[in-house]
Design a protein around this motif. Sequence first.
Motif, short mmCIF file in Angstrom:
data_model
loop_
_atom_site.label_atom_id
_atom_site.label_comp_id
_atom_site.label_asym_id
_atom_site.label_seq_id
_atom_site.Cartn_x
_atom_site.Cartn_y
_atom_site.Cartn_z
N HIS A 202 -2.90 20.09 -20.28
CA HIS A 202 -1.85 20.66 -21.33
C HIS A 202 -0.49 21.64 -20.70
CE1 HIS A 202 -0.55 22.80 -25.05
NE2 HIS A 202 -0.64 24.01 -24.14
N CYS B 74 2.64 28.22 -22.07
CA CYS B 74 1.36 28.42 -21.45
C CYS B 74 1.38 28.78 -19.94
CB CYS B 74 0.47 27.20 -21.76
SG CYS B 74 -0.30 27.26 -23.55
N ARG C 272 -2.52 27.20 -28.15
CA ARG C 272 -3.51 27.13 -27.02
C ARG C 272 -3.39 28.10 -25.75
NH1 ARG C 272 -4.32 20.67 -25.59
NH2 ARG C 272 -6.25 21.67 -24.65
N CYS D 211 3.57 22.23 -21.07
CA CYS D 211 3.68 23.24 -21.90
C CYS D 211 4.10 24.38 -21.12
CB CYS D 211 2.50 23.68 -22.87
SG CYS D 211 2.83 25.15 -23.70
N CYS E 261 2.46 29.09 -28.42
CA CYS E 261 1.69 28.13 -28.39
C CYS E 261 0.16 28.45 -28.79
CB CYS E 261 1.72 27.38 -27.15
SG CYS E 261 0.51 26.15 -26.78
#
Lengths: 188, 156
Positions: free
Chosen positions: B29, B36, B6, B33, B4
Amino acid sequence: MIKDPDRLGDVRLACEGDRQAFGRLIDDYGGLVYTLLLRMVADRDTAKDLAQDTFVKAWTRLRTLRKHESFPSWICSTARRIALDHLRRIKIRKEVSMPEESFVKNSNDHRPELSAEGIALLEQAVCKLSERDRQLITLAYWKELNFADVGRIMGIPEPNVRVYLHRARKRLREHLRGYENELLQQID
Amino acid sequence: MSSCSRSTNVLSYLMDELDEDDRVLFEKHLNGCPICRHELMLERSLQNGLAECMKPDAAPAELRLNVLTKILTVQRPRFPFPQVAVTLFSGAAVFFILLKILSGSGLLSKSSGFLIDVIDGIFAAVEQMNSLPLMIGAAIVTMGIISVVALLLPEE
Ligand SMILES: [Zn+2]
């Protein structure tokens, strides 16, 4: 920064020449000094000798310490300078690498998340870091010191401590790449 | 495992480096996700592991005794920077002598005439003191003044 009034009192007494108070400071901070030196010179006997030199030098210069509460960072700076002098003298500064034996604490008590295997992996990764990163990571996780102290000891501005620590952590992750699953298995 | 874009924020988030807005966004997020979240769990466990295994060793058992024995014979210097005083003193002496030579040879321009007058004055005064003990006394007094100044200088 020292907040405990008894310890602060010991620093003041030691400044005035009280050897017993200085002895208590050695008990309180000898571990920090020795550990920092050990991470820098990677040899137990040398670290012991240099720890002695550090406190003897500190005794002779204690009167120049302006702020008593910053004794921990002051003594660590003194130790760091002594270690750097030593490394320069033996001229193997670049070649000093951590040997196989781990110099990170080995006791198995009170490990909240990582098991012995996870910690061993982490220790190996720390040993692969540069001398500077190792110093930084060592100092940054001591509750006796804040980031301002770490900056003073390493000779870098406080805001940069965070930046460098971030980078050191990233490099640490690089060294652990491929072992993530082993680390995480220890947590579950 | 897929990645990912991020997940680079995870360490900043953990180290409390994101500003308020970014932090709130990133937490949102995180909720959606798993990559993460996995990364955060890993970094957090590393952080705890580091805090744990970076704990300082105990001081060597004999450290206190060795140091206390050693400092019995180590005198604390009466005044901490004798080197500074000696350096300043010899520096000043060299400076004056150089100026005297330069002024004697006429190499200095007229604009520094006042300085030369002062130097000449000092040398004239020294010449008046034709006894050696008197000159040594004056040197010691000068050293004393420099020492007091050096004592007041902050360390490093
Ligand atoms: Zn993500």
